[in-house]
Design a protein around this motif. Structure first.
Motif, PDB file in Angstrom:
ATOM      1  N   GLU A   4     -28.955 -23.901   1.012  1.00  0.00           N
ATOM      2  CA  GLU A   4     -28.174 -25.125   1.145  1.00  0.00           C
ATOM      3  C   GLU A   4     -27.330 -25.348  -0.104  1.00  0.00           C
ATOM      4  O   GLU A   4     -27.824 -25.263  -1.223  1.00  0.00           O
ATOM      5  CB  GLU A   4     -29.106 -26.315   1.347  1.00  0.00           C
ATOM      6  CG  GLU A   4     -28.381 -27.638   1.493  1.00  0.00           C
ATOM      7  CD  GLU A   4     -29.334 -28.814   1.568  1.00  0.00           C
ATOM      8  OE1 GLU A   4     -28.849 -29.945   1.673  1.00  0.00           O
ATOM      9  OE2 GLU A   4     -30.560 -28.592   1.492  1.00  0.00           O
ATOM     10  N   ILE A   5     -26.057 -25.627   0.102  1.00  0.00           N
ATOM     11  CA  ILE A   5     -25.168 -25.881  -1.020  1.00  0.00           C
ATOM     12  C   ILE A   5     -25.294 -27.342  -1.455  1.00  0.00           C
ATOM     13  O   ILE A   5     -25.209 -28.260  -0.641  1.00  0.00           O
ATOM     14  CB  ILE A   5     -23.705 -25.572  -0.656  1.00  0.00           C
ATOM     15  CG1 ILE A   5     -23.557 -24.096  -0.291  1.00  0.00           C
ATOM     16  CG2 ILE A   5     -22.774 -25.923  -1.814  1.00  0.00           C
ATOM     17  CD1 ILE A   5     -24.006 -23.140  -1.381  1.00  0.00           C
ATOM     18  N   PRO A 162     -29.556 -22.925  -9.401  1.00  0.00           N
ATOM     19  CA  PRO A 162     -28.403 -22.018  -9.280  1.00  0.00           C
ATOM     20  C   PRO A 162     -28.188 -21.469  -7.870  1.00  0.00           C
ATOM     21  O   PRO A 162     -27.046 -21.272  -7.452  1.00  0.00           O
ATOM     22  CB  PRO A 162     -28.738 -20.896 -10.270  1.00  0.00           C
ATOM     23  CG  PRO A 162     -29.545 -21.575 -11.315  1.00  0.00           C
ATOM     24  CD  PRO A 162     -30.404 -22.570 -10.560  1.00  0.00           C
ATOM     25  N   LYS A 163     -29.267 -21.240  -7.137  1.00  0.00           N
ATOM     26  CA  LYS A 163     -29.119 -20.674  -5.793  1.00  0.00           C
ATOM     27  C   LYS A 163     -28.481 -21.676  -4.825  1.00  0.00           C
ATOM     28  O   LYS A 163     -28.047 -21.287  -3.733  1.00  0.00           O
ATOM     29  CB  LYS A 163     -30.482 -20.219  -5.255  1.00  0.00           C
ATOM     30  CG  LYS A 163     -31.461 -21.341  -4.954  1.00  0.00           C
ATOM     31  CD  LYS A 163     -32.776 -20.779  -4.430  1.00  0.00           C
ATOM     32  CE  LYS A 163     -33.756 -21.905  -4.080  1.00  0.00           C
ATOM     33  NZ  LYS A 163     -35.042 -21.357  -3.569  1.00  0.00           N
ATOM     34  N   ASN A 164     -28.418 -22.935  -5.229  1.00  0.00           N
ATOM     35  CA  ASN A 164     -27.784 -23.964  -4.397  1.00  0.00           C
ATOM     36  C   ASN A 164     -26.370 -24.304  -4.873  1.00  0.00           C
ATOM     37  O   ASN A 164     -25.817 -25.342  -4.499  1.00  0.00           O
ATOM     38  CB  ASN A 164     -28.633 -25.230  -4.378  1.00  0.00           C
ATOM     39  CG  ASN A 164     -30.013 -25.020  -3.799  1.00  0.00           C
ATOM     40  OD1 ASN A 164     -31.019 -25.200  -4.488  1.00  0.00           O
ATOM     41  ND2 ASN A 164     -30.081 -24.605  -2.541  1.00  0.00           N
ATOM     42  N   LYS A 184     -23.700 -18.363  -5.253  1.00  0.00           N
ATOM     43  CA  LYS A 184     -22.781 -17.840  -4.257  1.00  0.00           C
ATOM     44  C   LYS A 184     -21.382 -17.838  -4.862  1.00  0.00           C
ATOM     45  O   LYS A 184     -21.042 -18.705  -5.675  1.00  0.00           O
ATOM     46  CB  LYS A 184     -22.806 -18.695  -2.991  1.00  0.00           C
ATOM     47  CG  LYS A 184     -24.154 -18.712  -2.287  1.00  0.00           C
ATOM     48  CD  LYS A 184     -24.529 -17.327  -1.793  1.00  0.00           C
ATOM     49  CE  LYS A 184     -25.856 -17.360  -1.037  1.00  0.00           C
ATOM     50  NZ  LYS A 184     -26.271 -16.005  -0.592  1.00  0.00           N
ATOM     51  N   THR A 185     -20.555 -16.889  -4.469  1.00  0.00           N
ATOM     52  CA  THR A 185     -19.243 -16.745  -5.104  1.00  0.00           C
ATOM     53  C   THR A 185     -18.105 -16.746  -4.091  1.00  0.00           C
ATOM     54  O   THR A 185     -18.201 -16.136  -3.018  1.00  0.00           O
ATOM     55  CB  THR A 185     -19.178 -15.438  -5.919  1.00  0.00           C
ATOM     56  OG1 THR A 185     -19.552 -14.338  -5.070  1.00  0.00           O
ATOM     57  CG2 THR A 185     -20.113 -15.500  -7.109  1.00  0.00           C
ATOM     58  N   VAL A 186     -17.023 -17.421  -4.474  1.00  0.00           N
ATOM     59  CA  VAL A 186     -15.800 -17.448  -3.677  1.00  0.00           C
ATOM     60  C   VAL A 186     -14.673 -16.922  -4.550  1.00  0.00           C
ATOM     61  O   VAL A 186     -14.367 -17.494  -5.603  1.00  0.00           O
ATOM     62  CB  VAL A 186     -15.455 -18.874  -3.204  1.00  0.00           C
ATOM     63  CG1 VAL A 186     -14.185 -18.841  -2.341  1.00  0.00           C
ATOM     64  CG2 VAL A 186     -16.617 -19.489  -2.435  1.00  0.00           C
ATOM     65  N   ALA A 187     -14.063 -15.833  -4.138  1.00  0.00           N
ATOM     66  CA  ALA A 187     -12.954 -15.246  -4.887  1.00  0.00           C
ATOM     67  C   ALA A 187     -11.639 -15.863  -4.417  1.00  0.00           C
ATOM     68  O   ALA A 187     -11.308 -15.793  -3.236  1.00  0.00           O
ATOM     69  CB  ALA A 187     -12.918 -13.735  -4.683  1.00  0.00           C
TER      70      ALA A 187
END
Length: 220
Positions: A4-5, A162-164, A184-187
Motif C-alpha cells: 500500500e502506498i 520505505p516499502k510504502n 517503488k520507483t517511477v522513471a
C-alpha cells in the motif's frame, strides 16, 4: 502494487523544476574562471553528483589555487540560485500532480542531491511549498545518490515504511538510490527515450505529469 502506498517522494532537479541547464551554466562560469576546461564528456559524468562531489571532481583535473572547495561550491550555488529565481520554470503538470496526490491523502516528500538551501528557493519559485510534508538534501548524508541514505531519511521523517513509498525520479542514480532504499520507483522520461541502464530498476515509466489517468495506475 502489492504494498500500500502511503507516501510519494520526489527528486527536485528535472522532476519539479527544469533547472538542470542552470547547473551546467553555473559550473562553466565558475570552474571556467578558475582555468578548468569543461568538456561535454566529463560534464556528463558530473550531472547527478552533489555540488561538493562536482567541485572535487574538477579539482582532480585542474588543481586551482586561491579558492577553497567551499568557496567554489558557494559560487556555483549562488549562480544557480539566481538563475532559478530569474528563469526557473516548473516541469509541466507537476503542480496538478501534487494536488492530485494530496487528494489521495498521501504524504509528500522531497529528496535531492542539490544543496539544501536551494530547496526552499525552488518551492517558493514554483509556489508549491505547502504540498510538502518534509524535504531534505543528500548533503546531510555521508554519500549522495545512488546511495539510498537520503531517501531513507525522508521516509524516516515522514514516519512511513520505505516499502510504502513511491519515488519519482529522472536519473539512473536516483532510481537506484530509491530502489536500494526498498521503495517503488517511477522513471520520468519526458522525451520517451530509454535510459542506458545495466538493469531495469523502475517499476513504472511515465512521459508526462499531465496525464493523471495514466499516473493513477501507479497507486492502484
Amino acid at each position: 502494487m502489492k504494498e500500500e502506498i502511503k507516501a510519494v517522494i520526489f527528486d527536485m532537479d528535472g522532476v519539479l523544476i527544469d533547472s538542470e541547464p542552470f547547473w551546467e551554466i553555473a559550473e562553466k562560469k565558475v570552474f571556467g574562471s578558475l582555468g578548468v576546461s569543461l568538456t561535454p564528456e566529463l560534464c556528463s559524468q558530473t550531472k547527478f553528483m552533489t555540488t561538493i562531489e562536482v567541485t572535487k571532481f574538477w579539482y582532480g583535473y585542474y588543481q586551482w589555487e586561491g579558492k577553497s572547495f567551499q568557496d567554489v561550491q558557494n559560487e556555483v550555488i549562488e549562480c544557480v540560485k539566481l538563475l532559478i529565481k530569474k528563469e526557473g520554470k516548473e516541469i509541466k503538470g507537476i503542480k496538478g500532480l501534487l494536488k492530485f496526490i494530496k487528494t489521495k491523502g498521501f504524504k509528500i516528500g522531497l529528496a535531492t542531491n542539490a544543496p539544501y538551501e536551494l530547496i526552499p528557493v525552488v518551492l517558493e519559485k514554483l509556489n508549491i511549498s505547502d504540498y510538502f510534508d518534509f524535504f531534505t538534501s543528500a548533503e546531510f548524508e555521508k554519500k549522495g545518490k545512488p546511495n539510498p541514505a537520503v531517501y531513507l531519511s525522508v521516509a524516516k521523517n515522514l514516519k512511513i515504511n520505505p516499502k510504502n513509498c513511491v519515488v519519482f525520479e529522472d536519473s539512473y542514480s536516483g532510481l537506484l538510490s530509491a530502489k536500494s532504499a526498498g521503495m517503488k520507483t517511477v522513471a520520468y522520461r519526458p522525451k520517451k527515450e530509454n535510459l542506458i541502464m545495466k538493469e531495469k530498476i523502475e517499476d513504472f515509466v511515465i512521459h508526462s505529469f499531465s496525464n493523471l489517468n495514466s499516473i493513477n495506475r501507479i497507486f492502484i
